[in-house]
Design a protein around this motif. Structure first.
Motif, mmCIF file in Angstrom:
data_model
loop_
_atom_site.group_PDB
_atom_site.id
_atom_site.type_symbol
_atom_site.label_atom_id
_atom_site.label_comp_id
_atom_site.label_asym_id
_atom_site.label_seq_id
_atom_site.Cartn_x
_atom_site.Cartn_y
_atom_site.Cartn_z
ATOM 1 N N CYS A 1 0.652 -1.195 0.008
ATOM 2 C CA CYS A 1 -0.044 0.213 0.183
ATOM 3 C C CYS A 1 0.687 1.299 0.058
ATOM 4 N N THR B 1 5.833 3.738 0.732
ATOM 5 C CA THR B 1 5.431 2.382 0.287
ATOM 6 C C THR B 1 5.682 1.442 1.442
ATOM 7 N N THR C 1 8.851 0.448 5.740
ATOM 8 C CA THR C 1 8.394 1.499 4.489
ATOM 9 C C THR C 1 9.378 1.934 4.040
ATOM 10 N N LYS D 1 -4.114 2.384 -10.149
ATOM 11 C CA LYS D 1 -4.792 1.580 -8.879
ATOM 12 C C LYS D 1 -4.659 2.834 -7.650
ATOM 13 N N VAL D 2 -3.624 3.826 -8.051
ATOM 14 C CA VAL D 2 -3.810 4.727 -6.681
ATOM 15 C C VAL D 2 -4.298 6.145 -7.379
#
Length: 82
Positions: free
Chosen positions: A11, A30, A40, A57-58
């Protein structure tokens, strides 16, 4: 041969612009599949988007597509009861 395991993004947690580059580069925080949250990393969005095919997707706040086209869904609805 040593192979590095392929990481996949789980995510996107945040985004920011790196203004030390010209033009500024959008970076995304990320989280990776199988990795703890403390692992991350900030990644350049254009590279991540291309490498993982994330084009659709984002969506970032303020960065979406704005449509001014009115929907025609009303013409397919039955008339309201009176």
């Amino acid at each position: 041969m040593g192979h590095k395991p392929l990481q996949c993004p789980l995510c996107i947690l945040d985004s920011k612009f790196d203004t030390s580059t010209s033009p500024p580069t959008q970076l995304v925080l990320t989280q990776w599949v199988g990795q703890p949250p403390e692992d991350t990393s900030w990644e350049p969005w254009p590279e991540l988007q291309e490498a993982y095919h994330l084009e659709d997707k984002v969506v970032f706040a303020g960065g979406g597509i704005v449509s001014t086209h009115a929907s025609n869904n009303d013409e397919h609805r039955p008339p309201a009861a009176t």
